[in-house]
Every structure is written in C-alpha cells, then in structure tokens.
Design a protein around this motif. Structure first.
Motif, mmCIF file in Angstrom:
data_model
loop_
_atom_site.group_PDB
_atom_site.id
_atom_site.type_symbol
_atom_site.label_atom_id
_atom_site.label_comp_id
_atom_site.label_asym_id
_atom_site.label_seq_id
_atom_site.Cartn_x
_atom_site.Cartn_y
_atom_site.Cartn_z
ATOM 1 N N GLU A 1 -8.488 11.229 -11.004
ATOM 2 C CA GLU A 1 -8.400 11.965 -9.713
ATOM 3 C C GLU A 1 -9.048 13.382 -10.223
ATOM 4 O O GLU A 1 -9.504 14.121 -9.183
ATOM 5 C CB GLU A 1 -6.944 12.299 -9.100
ATOM 6 C CG GLU A 1 -5.945 12.735 -10.370
ATOM 7 C CD GLU A 1 -4.636 11.878 -10.153
ATOM 8 O OE1 GLU A 1 -3.546 12.669 -9.954
ATOM 9 O OE2 GLU A 1 -4.604 10.678 -10.489
ATOM 10 N N HIS B 1 2.871 -2.480 -9.021
ATOM 11 C CA HIS B 1 1.538 -2.255 -9.148
ATOM 12 C C HIS B 1 0.760 -3.605 -9.571
ATOM 13 O O HIS B 1 -0.566 -3.774 -9.459
ATOM 14 C CB HIS B 1 1.417 -1.224 -10.260
ATOM 15 C CG HIS B 1 0.991 -1.795 -11.623
ATOM 16 N ND1 HIS B 1 1.755 -2.259 -12.647
ATOM 17 C CD2 HIS B 1 -0.127 -2.174 -12.392
ATOM 18 C CE1 HIS B 1 1.289 -2.834 -13.624
ATOM 19 N NE2 HIS B 1 -0.008 -2.679 -13.590
ATOM 20 N N GLU C 1 4.625 5.249 -13.593
ATOM 21 C CA GLU C 1 3.577 4.389 -12.397
ATOM 22 C C GLU C 1 2.700 3.142 -12.994
ATOM 23 O O GLU C 1 2.587 2.405 -12.321
ATOM 24 C CB GLU C 1 2.922 5.351 -11.725
ATOM 25 C CG GLU C 1 3.835 6.279 -10.941
ATOM 26 C CD GLU C 1 3.148 7.434 -10.193
ATOM 27 O OE1 GLU C 1 1.796 7.357 -9.624
ATOM 28 O OE2 GLU C 1 3.707 8.424 -9.575
ATOM 29 N N THR C 2 2.364 3.385 -14.428
ATOM 30 C CA THR C 2 1.609 2.472 -14.732
ATOM 31 C C THR C 2 2.438 1.108 -14.897
ATOM 32 O O THR C 2 1.691 -0.025 -15.301
ATOM 33 C CB THR C 2 0.968 2.643 -16.240
ATOM 34 O OG1 THR C 2 2.023 2.964 -16.927
ATOM 35 C CG2 THR C 2 -0.074 4.070 -16.181
ATOM 36 N N GLU D 1 0.780 -1.297 0.091
ATOM 37 C CA GLU D 1 0.054 -0.120 0.028
ATOM 38 C C GLU D 1 0.973 1.316 0.022
ATOM 39 O O GLU D 1 1.887 1.386 0.554
ATOM 40 C CB GLU D 1 -0.947 0.085 1.361
ATOM 41 C CG GLU D 1 -2.260 -0.627 0.943
ATOM 42 C CD GLU D 1 -2.913 -1.415 2.021
ATOM 43 O OE1 GLU D 1 -2.387 -1.051 3.396
ATOM 44 O OE2 GLU D 1 -3.479 -2.351 1.894
ATOM 45 N N ARG D 2 0.197 2.201 -0.824
ATOM 46 C CA ARG D 2 1.209 3.450 -0.850
ATOM 47 C C ARG D 2 0.824 4.380 0.447
ATOM 48 O O ARG D 2 -0.310 4.188 0.925
ATOM 49 C CB ARG D 2 0.514 4.105 -2.131
ATOM 50 C CG ARG D 2 1.278 5.628 -2.452
ATOM 51 C CD ARG D 2 0.303 6.259 -3.550
ATOM 52 N NE ARG D 2 0.940 5.645 -4.896
ATOM 53 C CZ ARG D 2 0.834 6.241 -5.943
ATOM 54 N NH1 ARG D 2 0.237 7.340 -6.102
ATOM 55 N NH2 ARG D 2 1.205 5.586 -6.961
ATOM 56 N N GLU E 1 7.771 5.477 1.675
ATOM 57 C CA GLU E 1 7.286 5.087 0.319
ATOM 58 C C GLU E 1 8.608 4.682 -0.470
ATOM 59 O O GLU E 1 8.321 3.785 -1.287
ATOM 60 C CB GLU E 1 6.522 6.698 -0.290
ATOM 61 C CG GLU E 1 6.190 6.430 -1.709
ATOM 62 C CD GLU E 1 4.965 5.330 -2.054
ATOM 63 O OE1 GLU E 1 4.391 4.879 -0.805
ATOM 64 O OE2 GLU E 1 4.771 4.916 -3.019
ATOM 65 N N GLY F 1 -0.101 -4.601 -5.957
ATOM 66 C CA GLY F 1 -0.310 -3.419 -4.922
ATOM 67 C C GLY F 1 -0.329 -2.079 -5.547
ATOM 68 O O GLY F 1 -0.603 -2.279 -6.890
ATOM 69 N N ASP F 2 -0.137 -1.101 -4.877
ATOM 70 C CA ASP F 2 -0.393 0.405 -5.494
ATOM 71 C C ASP F 2 1.030 0.488 -5.945
ATOM 72 O O ASP F 2 2.178 0.263 -5.378
ATOM 73 C CB ASP F 2 -0.515 1.600 -4.269
ATOM 74 C CG ASP F 2 -1.865 1.165 -3.528
ATOM 75 O OD1 ASP F 2 -2.503 0.766 -4.178
ATOM 76 O OD2 ASP F 2 -1.827 1.575 -2.542
ATOM 77 N N ALA G 1 4.750 6.014 -5.483
ATOM 78 C CA ALA G 1 4.474 7.382 -6.036
ATOM 79 C C ALA G 1 5.420 8.022 -6.506
ATOM 80 O O ALA G 1 5.917 9.010 -5.808
ATOM 81 C CB ALA G 1 3.601 7.961 -4.604
#
Lengths: 599, 177
Positions: free
Chosen positions: A458, A244, A238-239, A149-150, A180, A247-248, A251
């Motif tokens: 977002e 990922h 980030e993609t 998790e981020r 992070e 998980g996230d 960042a």
C-alpha cells in the motif's frame, strides 16, 4: 353389503399375469444422488484447524482434536475435526461455512458396524472407502455464509492529501465496523501470530455487540500502544486470518483503531484501571519508544516506580520520529503516551544518557534498568560522494520534520532504499515540495525488484498515486557532483542479484544498464543502527554482543543482572514486536524484583 | 405463466409476482384472500393437486411466510401462493376442507412453528415431537445447540480443543495473555 362388495376382491385376479411395475430385488447398488450429503471428507492438507465447523454445528457433533503428523504452526492450529455420527444430522452447515473449502461430503451413506465408536472418526485422517469419492455435497460456487469481501476503507484522494500532512485513512463508521466485524468467525488463529498475542476475536466481538468500553479494556490489557497499532501495525495477524483463504482477511488493524476512536479519551484511564499499590521498587527505562513505554506501563501497573529517560523533546520513539504524521497523527500517539503517564510513569524528555545522567548512575540509583533505545542512526551506502553535505540520512530528516525544524527542501531529490522508511521520507518530502515548490520531484531507487519489494504494497501504491517515481532493481553507484560542488543526481546500475549462493548480501550489477537520476539532494534510507555509545565504554566492554546488538535471553535480560534490553535495538524494527518485548521484560523484571523481596 | 397471473390479477388484488420458470411462479396474497384465490385456482384454473404447504420464519420482520404450492396436472405447471402472517399471533384459516391432506401439513406447522389453524382435524395432537416442552423447534429463536447440549448426552471419551488455546500451549506456553 351389496353383491359388488362381495365380488370386487376377486377382480384383482385379473392382474395375476401382468408384468410387475415394481423393481425386482433387494437392490445391490444403492448410490446416493450426485449431491447427496453422506459421510464427510476432509482435505487435511488444506484444512487449517480453525474449528468454525465445530462452532456452527447445531448438534455439537464435532470435536477439534490433535492429529499425528499435523504440526501446530502459524495459521494452522494443528487440530482437525472429529465427527460423532451419533449426533450429526447431515445438514452440511459445516461444509457451507468451511473457511478453506477443505471439508466436503461424499454421497456414501450406507455403513454397518457393531461398534458404535466406529462412527466417530476424523475425516481425511482415519481413512475410509469414500475418501476418493467424487460425488457428494460440496459447497456450491459463490455460496458463502460469511462475506468474502472486506469493507472498503475510505481514504483521502491523492490530489487532496499531497499538499499536507493530514491523516490519509478515514477510519470506519460504526456501521462499517460492525459489518466488517460480522465477517470474523472468531477462530482465534490470529492470536498466536500477533507478537503481543492480543485477544483479537474477543475485541472484535465487542464491536459486534457495540460495547466499545469492554473492547478498549481488552486492547490495553495487551497493548498500551493500541491507538498507534490501530494505525501503523504491521498486522501480521491478517496474513493468517482464516478468511484470507477464500477472501479478504478481516481488517483487524482498522477494527482495533475503530474501538480506540469510539471511546472518549477522557474515559480511557477509568476503563483501563488504576495501578496496584506501591512496591517501593525503582525501575529506570532508557528510551520512551513502544518497548520502553510498554514495559514502563506494565511495571507501573504492578506498583513499581518507573522513570523513563528520553533524549528527544517528546516521547514515542520511532513511532513519533520515524513514522510520518499522515500515517500516525501525533494526537493519537500523545493519547497513548498520556495513558502511560496516567499510570504514574515519570517520563523525562530532553534527558539524554551521557553527561548528567549516566548508565553507572542509573545502575546505582535504580533496582533494575531497561535499555530500549531503538535504531536512530542511519546507515550509509558509502558510495563515492555520499559524504557530501547534500546527502542526508532518512531518519535524520524525518526527525527534523517531526521537530518542526526548517529544512532546505530541494526541488528534486533521490532516495536510496526500498523499505517503508524510504517511502516515508519520499512521501514526506513530496508533501513539502508540493507546499513550497508547487510540484513533486521525488525519485526512489530500490535494490529489490517489485516482486521482492520490502515496503508494504500500500505504501508503494500510494507513493505512485502521489507522483513519486520508483525505480526497482537499481544499485546506487555514485552521488554525482558538478564542478562547483553541487549534487546533481545519483548514478545507478541495474541489479542482477542481491545475495550470493550462501545467502550473503553481495549485490551484482549489469554495468551496461546505467541510469542517472536527477536530484539536488540524495537521501539514504538503507537501514538504521542503535546509538550504543550512550552505554559508555566500561559497560560496553562488560556486555555480551552479537553482530552489533546486545545479546539478550528470551526475557530480554542482558549478561548484566541489573540490565535488560528490548525493542528495535535488539530485534529490528517493528512496533508491535517492541510492545511484546516490553511485556516480556516487565514480567521478567517483576519476577526478579519480587524474588529480591523474598531473599 | 403470465397468462395465469394476468387473469388472477383481474380478479384479485395480488402482491409481488415472481416468475421462476416457464412452469413455476410465486404470487403473494393477503391472508384473508388466500382461500378465495386457492379455491379459484383449484376449481377454475385446474390446479387440483396440493403439492405442499410450508413456512419460513422471518424473525427480523416479525412474520411467518406460508407457502402453498399447487399443481395443474394437465398443463404440468405449478403456482405457489405466499402469505405473510403476524409472528406473534400466528393463526391462519385452514384449507383442509379443500384438500383433506392439508390437515397433515397444518398439524406439522402447528408443531414445528406454532402456527395455529383453528378447526383443522387433530391440530393439537403431537405429530412427530413426542413430549416436546420447548418452543416450536423451527422457530429461529429456538437454540438448537443449547437444546441438544441439555437434552442429549455425549458419548463418553469425547474431548475437544480450542484452536487459540491449543496454539498458545504449543507455540508460546510461557508467555502472558
């Protein structure tokens, strides 16, 4: 010695005819336990070749090797782990850390071969009898060596942010950023996807080590718009982040911003380093946006004299005039521009190409010229009523807001468009409505439905939080005007499809599903075009064009030997893409200028 | 197990108590109380079998944890005693006089963690690591990978590719950075 000592061995004879307690055989089947850590299995279709298994292996038993039939592409290195069982100690750390869960173990452990090299193979590629074994060690559910998790980014509440243009995102604290950064496995799969190929794992490592100056130096080696990109980058990196898959993603964008936030701005130029000695070559850049200024930054650092001509009052291009202040505060942009100026780049603002300065003049006075003029002309829907004075283009309004011009803020307004620019203008006007009228009255109508939306998720989420209404799959049909000539709203039909069979833009509508969106102003945010009129007729004639864009080669060179073009005006809108473009042009121009010296 | 830990609590000053199962509990005790508690468990509570003696390196806290696991055959239950000792001066009183087999565990802990048990039989003799010259390998500051790289050769023919570099070569070979 006693009598018992002599006789006791013979007492064993009494066991002669009892059943044995041991099992007869050599055993023929000796299966490993259900969770035995035997030879590895790898689902090569799931594996992304991130090499984290190799990095964690304490015995250096794993090599990442290219494999026939597996292509190198974004998010997959095309490499797969080869295991040397002469070194493997079967600890299963590689299985525990595997980012996709593709690497597991069978419970098979018996295998005899006279060739030692047979015990070095690529699981899942070099097929083995245990490839389909169900038993064996798999990472237990919920057992993760890296937190999935981020670290949550703190943001201003919608109630507090709607009445002003203050930055929404808080930025990480040192502790948050380090936590992070600790999640990053430094595989480097992201680097290929970043248009500027920033050294992402290396700068994230500087956060773990707390060496922000080293981090800043790394950032500016590949991106002079690091403060800008730390806030508004499209973060394609980030993609493809290895994290990922389960998980996230890391960042990455916020970590980049964190580094720039941690270093005192007065220190930037010293850390980044001064330019090289003067070469005597003169370069002109038209447009002080990310593409033009990145090229200017690189060229100035190489020792060339660079002059940038900017039509607007301030440098920054679309990052200043397109992106609202609550996403990118002007002081962050100014700081990046200041760094570029400090490299000796002469930025002449309020200097449009046309009357005083012409392209012909630039061709004469400079060795090479770059055109990086962005996309500043808003496109029109050309629906009935769209020529009304109360129908505006989003880019024009955003520019006016940035320049601090007084605009007539309507109590209710309707935006046509579903991209980030539509969200930008809707959210900017919503803030002004809140300040002037005390409440928000914004409606957005988008052609796309929410599952195909163009704006970032977002942006959509935050727009809703700020009280903006968004209607998806609505096609604009007419701007409604009352009998005295005032705009009253927008008529839309439900969109059935946007593209035809051949993928061409040809929307079809359900006429039965009509809506009237009330508003005394309508804003078109359906795309932009480059204002190429400044090139002049003669040059426009000479240049090669492709669908309204100047044709350039991979280095950004046009068909004219002295002229390059870069950024949004050739590639479409994206900040980091423009930065990458600027680098390419600078390298190409430098090579041409050096070749001139030799000839 | 609560009956047992309650009884122990009336006799000794105990630290954290963790009930893992109906037949397994762990209790923390101070190093100087260990021999008294474990002797009591053996002679009064029927925990006659020493199952194992092992250690954990809590490098961040500067401590080693010793875990003594003993078993009661008649009641079929186990209790583990946890003892925390200083990592820098890693010395602990032995229990080889209570269980002769403990000497082997203690010799292993000396070799793998560097924890000394003065007076334990053959404590300074090599156990499995013949000719070991580095720091004890189960200490967490021992760099296994570095040791492996320095000590063992790779089979010839091995070659590895860095993912990011390989992707650059394949996807954008000409570009800077």
């Amino acid at each position: 010695m006693t009598v018992q000592d002599v006789l006791s061995p013979f007492t064993a004879w009494k066991n002669l005819f009892r059943d044995p307690v041991t099992v007869r055989d050599p055993l023929t089947e000796r299966p490993g336990a259900a969770r035995y850590r035997g030879f590895h299995k790898n689902d090569v279709a799931e594996c992304i070749g991130c090499g984290t298994c190799e990095a964690i292996c304490q015995n250096a038993a794993i090599d990442m090797v290219p494999v026939d039939g597996i292509e190198t592409k974004e998010g997959d290195s095309g490499l797969r782990p080869q295991i040397d069982y002469g070194r493997c100690c079967w600890c299963a750390l590689c299985v525990d850390v595997c980012m996709t869960g593709s690497l597991t173990m069978s419970n098979e452990y018996t295998w005899i071969d006279s060739d030692p090299d047979a015990f070095r193979f690529v699981p899942g590629v070099d097929h083995k009898s245990w490839d389909d074994a169900e038993l064996g060690y798999h990472r237990p559910d919920g057992h993760r060596l890296t937190p999935p998790e981020r670290i949550v980014m703190r943001e201003m509440d919608p109630e507090r942010r709607i009445g002003n243009f203050e930055e929404i995102v808080d930025g990480y604290s040192v502790e948050e950023a380090r936590a992070e950064a600790e999640r990053c496995v430094a595989c480097g799969l992201c680097v290929a996807t970043c248009p500027a190929h920033m050294s992402i794992p290396d700068y994230i490592a500087t956060i773990r080590e707390g060496d922000y100056e080293a981090g800043l130096k790394l950032l500016y080696e590949t991106n002079p718009f690091s403060q800008v990109c730390g806030r508004v980058c499209t973060h394609k990196c980030e993609t493809v982040c290895a994290v990922h898959h389960e998980g996230d993603p890391i960042a990455i964008r916020w970590l980049k911003r964190h580094i720039t936030d941690q270093v005192d701005r007065d220190r930037y130029v010293d850390i980044i380093g001064r330019p090289a000695g003067e070469t005597g070559h003169k370069v002109a850049v038209v447009g002080a946006g990310p593409a033009g200024l990145t090229a200017a930054f690189d060229l100035a650092r190489m020792g060339h004299a660079v002059t940038v001509f900017e039509a607007r009052k301030h440098a920054g291009g679309m990052t200043r005039y397109g992106i609202p202040e609550y996403r990118l505060p002007y002081d962050a942009l100014d700081a990046d521009v200041d760094v570029i100026r400090a490299m000796g780049v002469d930025i002449k603002c309020d200097t449009p190409i046309g009357d005083k300065v012409t392209m012909t003049g630039l061709e004469k006075d400079f060795d090479t010229v770059l055109v990086a003029i962005g996309l500043h002309l808003g496109r029109s829907t050309r629906i009935p009523g769209s020529d009304h004075p109360k129908v505006a283009k989003a880019v024009d309004l955003l520019r006016a807001i940035t320049d601090g011009e007084t605009i007539d803020v309507p109590k209710t307004a309707v935006v046509i468009g579903g991209g980030n620019v539509a969200m930008d203008i809707a959210r900017s006007l919503a803030r002004l409505q809140k300040q002037i009228h005390g409440e928000v009255g914004m409606t957005v109508t988008a052609l796309e439905d929410f599952s195909h939306f163009l704006a970032d998720p977002e942006e959509v989420k935050e727009s809703f939080e700020e009280g903006i209404e968004i209607f998806d799959a609505r096609g604009p049909r007419e701007v409604l005007v009352d009998e005295v000539g005032n705009v009253t709203g927008l008529k839309t039909w439900k969109v059935v499809s946007i593209f035809d069979d051949k993928g061409r833009f040809a929307p079809t509508y359900d006429e039965g599903d009509e809506r009237i969106h009330v508003g005394t102003m309508v804003i078109e945010a359906i795309g932009q075009a480059a204002d190429v009129a400044l090139l002049g007729e003669a040059l426009t004639e000479k240049l090669e064009w492709n669908r309204g864009r100047i044709t350039v080669d991979a280095d950004g060179r046009t068909s004219e030997p002295w002229l390059w073009a870069a950024g949004d005006c050739v590639n479409g809108p994206d900040v980091v893409h423009a930065v990458a473009d600027g680098h390419r042009v600078a390298a190409s121009m430098d090579a041409v200028l050096k070749a001139k010296e030799l000839s | 197990m609560k009956d047992l830990t309650d009884r122990l609590g009336t006799l000794f000053s105990l630290g954290d108590i963790t009930e893992k199962r109906d037949d397994l509990a762990f209790v923390s005790v101070a190093p100087d109380l260990l021999r008294a508690v474990i002797t009591h468990l053996r002679d009064v509570e029927g925990f006659t079998h020493l199952v194992l003696l092992t250690a954990v390196d809590w490098i961040e806290g500067g401590q080693f944890q010793l875990t003594y696991l003993v078993h009661n055959r008649t009641r079929a239950r186990d209790i583990g005693l946890r003892v925390f000792i200083d990592r820098e001066e890693a010395t602990m009183a032995g229990i080889h006089d209570l269980w002769p087999t403990a000497a082997t565990y203690q010799r292993e802990l000396k070799e793998m963690f560097g924890i000394d048990f003065p007076g334990s039989p053959r404590i300074d003799e090599e156990f499995i690591l013949e000719g070991w010259t580095d720091i004890p390998p189960y200490r967490r500051d021992f760099d296994t990978k570095k040791y492996a790289e320095e000590t063992y050769f790779h089979r010839p023919g091995r070659e590895t590719f860095d993912p990011a570099t390989h992707m650059k070569d394949k996807l954008y070979p000409g570009e800077a950075s």
